[in-house]
Motif scaffolding. Structure first.
Motif, PDB file in Angstrom:
ATOM      1  N   ARG A 246       0.813  -1.210   0.000  1.00  0.00           N
ATOM      2  CA  ARG A 246       0.000   0.000   0.000  1.00  0.00           C
ATOM      3  C   ARG A 246       0.852   1.267   0.000  1.00  0.00           C
ATOM      4  NH1 ARG A 246      -4.655  -0.633  -2.342  1.00  0.00           N
ATOM      5  NH2 ARG A 246      -6.038  -2.046  -1.279  1.00  0.00           N
ATOM      6  N   MET A 247       2.027   1.209   0.600  1.00  0.00           N
ATOM      7  CA  MET A 247       2.920   2.364   0.544  1.00  0.00           C
ATOM      8  C   MET A 247       3.390   2.601  -0.892  1.00  0.00           C
ATOM      9  SD  MET A 247       5.121   2.017   4.053  1.00  0.00           S
ATOM     10  CE  MET A 247       6.343   3.193   3.550  1.00  0.00           C
TER      11      MET A 247
ATOM     12  N   ARG B 206       1.720   1.716  -3.572  1.00  0.00           N
ATOM     13  CA  ARG B 206       0.536   2.170  -4.313  1.00  0.00           C
ATOM     14  C   ARG B 206       0.243   3.636  -4.035  1.00  0.00           C
ATOM     15  NH1 ARG B 206      -1.655  -0.087  -8.390  1.00  0.00           N
ATOM     16  NH2 ARG B 206      -3.684   0.631  -7.726  1.00  0.00           N
ATOM     17  N   ALA B 207       0.445   4.071  -2.795  1.00  0.00           N
ATOM     18  CA  ALA B 207       0.196   5.476  -2.455  1.00  0.00           C
ATOM     19  C   ALA B 207       1.191   6.391  -3.159  1.00  0.00           C
ATOM     20  CB  ALA B 207       0.274   5.679  -0.946  1.00  0.00           C
TER      21      ALA B 207
ATOM     22  N   HIS C 273       0.042   7.686  -6.686  1.00  0.00           N
ATOM     23  CA  HIS C 273      -0.956   8.739  -6.811  1.00  0.00           C
ATOM     24  C   HIS C 273      -0.304  10.105  -6.697  1.00  0.00           C
ATOM     25  CE1 HIS C 273      -4.422   6.097  -6.811  1.00  0.00           C
ATOM     26  NE2 HIS C 273      -3.854   5.404  -5.836  1.00  0.00           N
TER      27      HIS C 273
ATOM     28  N   ALA D  30       0.749  13.611  -5.514  1.00  0.00           N
ATOM     29  CA  ALA D  30       0.926  14.178  -4.176  1.00  0.00           C
ATOM     30  C   ALA D  30       0.342  15.576  -4.083  1.00  0.00           C
ATOM     31  CB  ALA D  30       2.406  14.209  -3.817  1.00  0.00           C
TER      32      ALA D  30
ATOM     33  N   GLN E 190      -6.758  13.683  -0.640  1.00  0.00           N
ATOM     34  CA  GLN E 190      -6.868  12.352  -1.248  1.00  0.00           C
ATOM     35  C   GLN E 190      -5.815  11.405  -0.671  1.00  0.00           C
ATOM     36  OE1 GLN E 190      -9.118  11.089  -3.154  1.00  0.00           O
ATOM     37  NE2 GLN E 190      -8.119   9.168  -3.659  1.00  0.00           N
ATOM     38  N   GLN E 191      -4.594  11.887  -0.496  1.00  0.00           N
ATOM     39  CA  GLN E 191      -3.529  11.067   0.087  1.00  0.00           C
ATOM     40  C   GLN E 191      -3.904  10.655   1.510  1.00  0.00           C
ATOM     41  OE1 GLN E 191      -1.373   9.593  -1.507  1.00  0.00           O
ATOM     42  NE2 GLN E 191       0.318  10.846  -2.200  1.00  0.00           N
TER      43      GLN E 191
ATOM     44  N   LEU F  40      -6.586   7.984   1.435  1.00  0.00           N
ATOM     45  CA  LEU F  40      -6.006   6.697   1.058  1.00  0.00           C
ATOM     46  C   LEU F  40      -5.263   6.058   2.229  1.00  0.00           C
ATOM     47  CD1 LEU F  40      -4.603   7.340  -2.530  1.00  0.00           C
ATOM     48  CD2 LEU F  40      -6.453   5.801  -1.873  1.00  0.00           C
ATOM     49  N   MET F  41      -4.494   6.841   2.955  1.00  0.00           N
ATOM     50  CA  MET F  41      -3.734   6.285   4.074  1.00  0.00           C
ATOM     51  C   MET F  41      -4.669   5.774   5.180  1.00  0.00           C
ATOM     52  SD  MET F  41      -0.964   6.221   2.810  1.00  0.00           S
ATOM     53  CE  MET F  41       0.476   5.975   3.757  1.00  0.00           C
TER      54      MET F  41
ATOM     55  N   TYR G 198      -6.124   2.516   3.875  1.00  0.00           N
ATOM     56  CA  TYR G 198      -5.137   1.442   3.922  1.00  0.00           C
ATOM     57  C   TYR G 198      -4.914   0.953   5.354  1.00  0.00           C
ATOM     58  CZ  TYR G 198      -3.991   2.872  -0.867  1.00  0.00           C
ATOM     59  OH  TYR G 198      -4.049   3.178  -2.192  1.00  0.00           O
TER      60      TYR G 198
END
Length: 167
Positions: A93-94, A96-97, A100, A102, A107-108, A111-112, A115
């Motif tokens: 997931r790190m 995948r993040a 995206h 920045a 949104q970031q 997502l975190m 996750y």
């Protein structure tokens, strides 16, 4: 008003160069970001490998200590396996993040949070299956899980310090 002299055009170009927006400086920043991302992926793989090795060693020690039944070793493997899966999900997931943009901080952050909730639910569900459905020894499952999580935290901290010291 629309006619701009050559001197004014040159003065405008000089201002941009003085601001430090030249392509070589931007290219150096991008290269550093790629290097950091590669180092982070390498660190994540090493940590997952260390978790796997620690889980296998703990299960082997458990199997030799309680020679009567392999049930405790299987339970330690189950708990450690859940911890390894948690570390693998974190690494995946790190990465995948990082794909995206920045530019959108909200949104970031969403997502975190997503996750983190995903990893938490995966761990709770797998521990529940190990304890309730498979009826593995609770102490051995939790011992394997705690061992794996301890290796995850210690390895990330110690290896991150080692990488920063080498730079």
């Amino acid at each position: 008003m629309d006619s701009v002299t050559d001197a004014e055009k040159r003065a405008g170009k000089g201002d941009i160069a003085e601001q430090g927006l030249t392509p070589p400086l931007n290219a150096a920043i991008i290269a550093a970001l790629f290097t950091a991302e590669v180092q982070e992926k390498r660190l994540a793989r090493k940590v997952i490998g260390l978790q796997t090795i620690a889980t296998l060693v703990a299960a082997g020690i458990t199997a030799f200590c309680w020679r009567s039944s392999p049930q405790y070793a299987i339970a330690v493997l189950g708990g450690g396996g859940i911890s390894v899966l948690n570390g693998a999900l974190l690494a995946w997931r790190m990465s995948r993040a990082a794909l995206h943009s920045a530019h959108d901080a909200h949104q970031q952050l969403r997502l975190m949070y997503f996750y983190a909730a995903e990893r938490f639910l995966a761990v709770v569900a797998l521990l529940g299956i190990s304890l309730a459905v498979l009826k593995l020894s609770p102490l051995a499952v939790l011992s394997g899980f705690v061992l794996g999580q301890t290796v995850l935290l210690a390895a990330r901290l110690l290896m991150k310090i080692k990488i920063e010291d080498s730079d």
